[in-house]
Design a protein around this motif. Structure first.
Motif, PDB file in Angstrom:
ATOM      1  N   VAL A 225       0.647  -1.268  -0.001  1.00  0.00           N
ATOM      2  CA  VAL A 225      -0.105   0.129  -0.017  1.00  0.00           C
ATOM      3  C   VAL A 225       0.967   1.051  -0.038  1.00  0.00           C
ATOM      4  O   VAL A 225       0.609   2.490  -0.931  1.00  0.00           O
ATOM      5  CB  VAL A 225      -0.728  -0.010   1.217  1.00  0.00           C
ATOM      6  N   THR A 226       2.007   1.190   0.739  1.00  0.00           N
ATOM      7  CA  THR A 226       2.834   2.364   1.019  1.00  0.00           C
ATOM      8  C   THR A 226       3.543   2.753  -0.554  1.00  0.00           C
ATOM      9  O   THR A 226       3.591   3.865  -0.607  1.00  0.00           O
ATOM     10  CB  THR A 226       3.841   2.315   2.090  1.00  0.00           C
ATOM     11  N   LEU A 227       4.028   1.560  -1.099  1.00  0.00           N
ATOM     12  CA  LEU A 227       4.751   1.597  -2.202  1.00  0.00           C
ATOM     13  C   LEU A 227       3.896   2.150  -3.161  1.00  0.00           C
ATOM     14  O   LEU A 227       4.481   2.963  -4.035  1.00  0.00           O
ATOM     15  CB  LEU A 227       5.515   0.261  -2.566  1.00  0.00           C
ATOM     16  N   PRO A 245      12.371   2.758  -2.935  1.00  0.00           N
ATOM     17  CA  PRO A 245      12.417   2.801  -1.358  1.00  0.00           C
ATOM     18  C   PRO A 245      12.541   1.540  -0.729  1.00  0.00           C
ATOM     19  O   PRO A 245      12.038   0.596  -1.321  1.00  0.00           O
ATOM     20  CB  PRO A 245      11.287   3.638  -1.246  1.00  0.00           C
ATOM     21  N   GLU A 246      13.286   1.407   0.385  1.00  0.00           N
ATOM     22  CA  GLU A 246      13.427   0.165   1.153  1.00  0.00           C
ATOM     23  C   GLU A 246      12.409   0.236   2.269  1.00  0.00           C
ATOM     24  O   GLU A 246      11.898   1.249   2.639  1.00  0.00           O
ATOM     25  CB  GLU A 246      14.863   0.085   1.732  1.00  0.00           C
ATOM     26  N   PHE A 247      12.059  -1.019   2.668  1.00  0.00           N
ATOM     27  CA  PHE A 247      11.069  -1.375   3.852  1.00  0.00           C
ATOM     28  C   PHE A 247      11.848  -2.106   4.512  1.00  0.00           C
ATOM     29  O   PHE A 247      12.496  -3.137   4.342  1.00  0.00           O
ATOM     30  CB  PHE A 247       9.684  -1.783   3.156  1.00  0.00           C
ATOM     31  N   ASN A 250       8.790  -5.219   8.748  1.00  0.00           N
ATOM     32  CA  ASN A 250       7.339  -5.062   9.340  1.00  0.00           C
ATOM     33  C   ASN A 250       6.405  -4.326   8.374  1.00  0.00           C
ATOM     34  O   ASN A 250       5.301  -3.695   8.609  1.00  0.00           O
ATOM     35  CB  ASN A 250       7.577  -4.210  10.633  1.00  0.00           C
ATOM     36  N   GLY A 251       7.181  -4.093   7.006  1.00  0.00           N
ATOM     37  CA  GLY A 251       6.385  -3.266   5.944  1.00  0.00           C
ATOM     38  C   GLY A 251       6.473  -1.825   6.137  1.00  0.00           C
ATOM     39  O   GLY A 251       5.682  -0.995   5.655  1.00  0.00           O
ATOM     40  N   THR A 252       7.313  -1.319   6.955  1.00  0.00           N
ATOM     41  CA  THR A 252       7.656   0.099   7.080  1.00  0.00           C
ATOM     42  C   THR A 252       8.566   0.834   6.245  1.00  0.00           C
ATOM     43  O   THR A 252       9.705   0.239   6.350  1.00  0.00           O
ATOM     44  CB  THR A 252       7.886   0.695   8.662  1.00  0.00           C
TER      45      THR A 252
END
Length: 380
Positions: A225-227, A245-247, A250-252
């Protein structure tokens, strides 16, 4: 007779293979990075003069290792040079330049009415009655004035590298859930009272972005969702096709440290902010948000809303740009080891420098960037 003809043809073939007429042309010698360096004929600064100013970044040992230098003037690339082994397609790590991307992403959600700058930051762990962290606002976080206890680098807190909060959060016990580590920090000052540069703060903002977009706690959902949001609102409209972007697990989104992009994509982001959140005449981020990012915070004149500004800092703090040698309106996204996107609206100029210079010896390199920018006219 037939055998004799075949033998003669064989001899003739061998003879011809040794002469120039049948050989493949010899490959041209590979050009060095310096030979491939580009300065446009349309540069407002004489090519020889600009080349002389750029060269020390790649040759002077005092400036350590510059891997990429790109200058955009009036929206066009007018100079571009890479170190050996790097080119226009190389993705470079952002380090803390990512913080300025995070600041812009928060702006989209404020513009959408989904976040409010001066409301308490929507962090569930801070909402218990009596918790002083419940007084922290988005403005405090963006201004690095949350009041949360944090040691960015070991040298600042008298700690070992294994005890500094940034290292623990990104690489050690906090790495599985960076936002949880950052949000669990206790208060050491009243919110809004003290400036303290903090990668943890940016990761709190990243977590706020994700939780604003989804209620899911599933790491893959959070990441996806964030990506989609980052790509749809920022990267695709700006044509930043190389940016990754890296995460964390935990998907942050690791919005304090980890974006990878080409020098040209970093320049596109700088130009986006130079144009007050617009690209090719299309407005994406509200002007008032970009102006907020470019306005001094209360606790450090040289820091805005996740952007560095070309202003003098309070006594005892390292100067980060060149306030004595350039327009006060210059602003920058800066990162560990000398990553820089430096933008001068009055000069219609964006300069990107990427490389590896230790943080305690950045001054000569930063000063040289200032000298390069000073060659260009101030146009208002």
């Amino acid at each position: 007779m037939h055998k004799i003809k075949l033998a003669l043809l064989s001899v003739l073939s061998i003879a011809l293979s040794g002469c120039g007429a049948s050989q493949e042309p010899a490959p041209e010698p590979q050009k060095s990075a310096a030979e491939l360096a580009y300065i446009s004929d349309s540069s407002p600064v004489a090519k020889a003069r600009l080349d002389k100013a750029i060269a020390p970044l790649f040759k002077d040992p005092a400036m350590a290792e510059t891997r990429a230098l790109l200058i955009m003037y009036r929206g066009k690339i007018i100079a571009e040079r890479y170190g050996e082994g790097y080119d226009k397609d190389t993705r470079f790590i952002s380090w803390s330049m990512a913080k300025s991307f995070t600041g812009a992403l928060i702006g989209f959600l404020v513009a959408d009415g989904r976040l409010v700058l001066d409301d308490p930051a929507p962090v569930p762990a801070w909402q218990r009655p009596g918790d002083p962290r419940g007084q922290i606002t988005l403005r405090h976080l963006l201004h690095m004035s949350s009041g949360l206890d944090h040691t960015e680098v070991a040298e600042e807190g008298g700690k070992t590298i294994f005890e500094a909060d940034t290292n623990r959060m990104l690489f050690l016990d906090g790495a599985q859930d960076t936002a949880a580590y950052a949000e669990a920090r206790p208060m050491e000052a009243t919110a809004g009272e003290k400036f303290e540069y903090s990668t943890a703060t940016s990761n709190v903002l990243s977590d706020i972005i994700t939780r604003t977009l989804t209620d899911s706690s599933d790491p893959q959902v959070r990441r996806d969702v964030t990506l989609r949001f980052i790509r749809g609102r920022l990267l695709e409209p700006l044509g930043m096709d190389s940016t990754y972007p890296e995460f964390d697990p935990n998907g942050t989104f690791l919005g304090g440290s980890f974006i990878h992009a080409t020098a040209r994509d970093y320049a596109r982001f700088g130009e986006f902010l130079r144009h007050n959140g617009a690209r090719k005449g299309a407005k994406h981020l509200p002007v008032n948000w970009v102006q907020f990012m470019r306005t001094s915070s209360e606790n450090d004149p040289a820091y805005g809303g996740h952007l560095w500004l070309n202003k003098k800092r309070p006594e005892g703090r390292n100067q980060v740009l060149f306030p004595d040698d350039g327009p006060e309106t210059i602003f920058a996204a800066l990162g560990h080891l000398g990553q820089q996107i430096v933008v001068s609206p009055e000069q219609k100029l964006t300069v990107v420098r990427l490389g590896k210079t230790q943080d305690d010896v950045l001054a000569p390199m930063s000063a040289q960037i200032g000298r390069i920018m000073a060659l260009f006219p101030v146009e208002g």
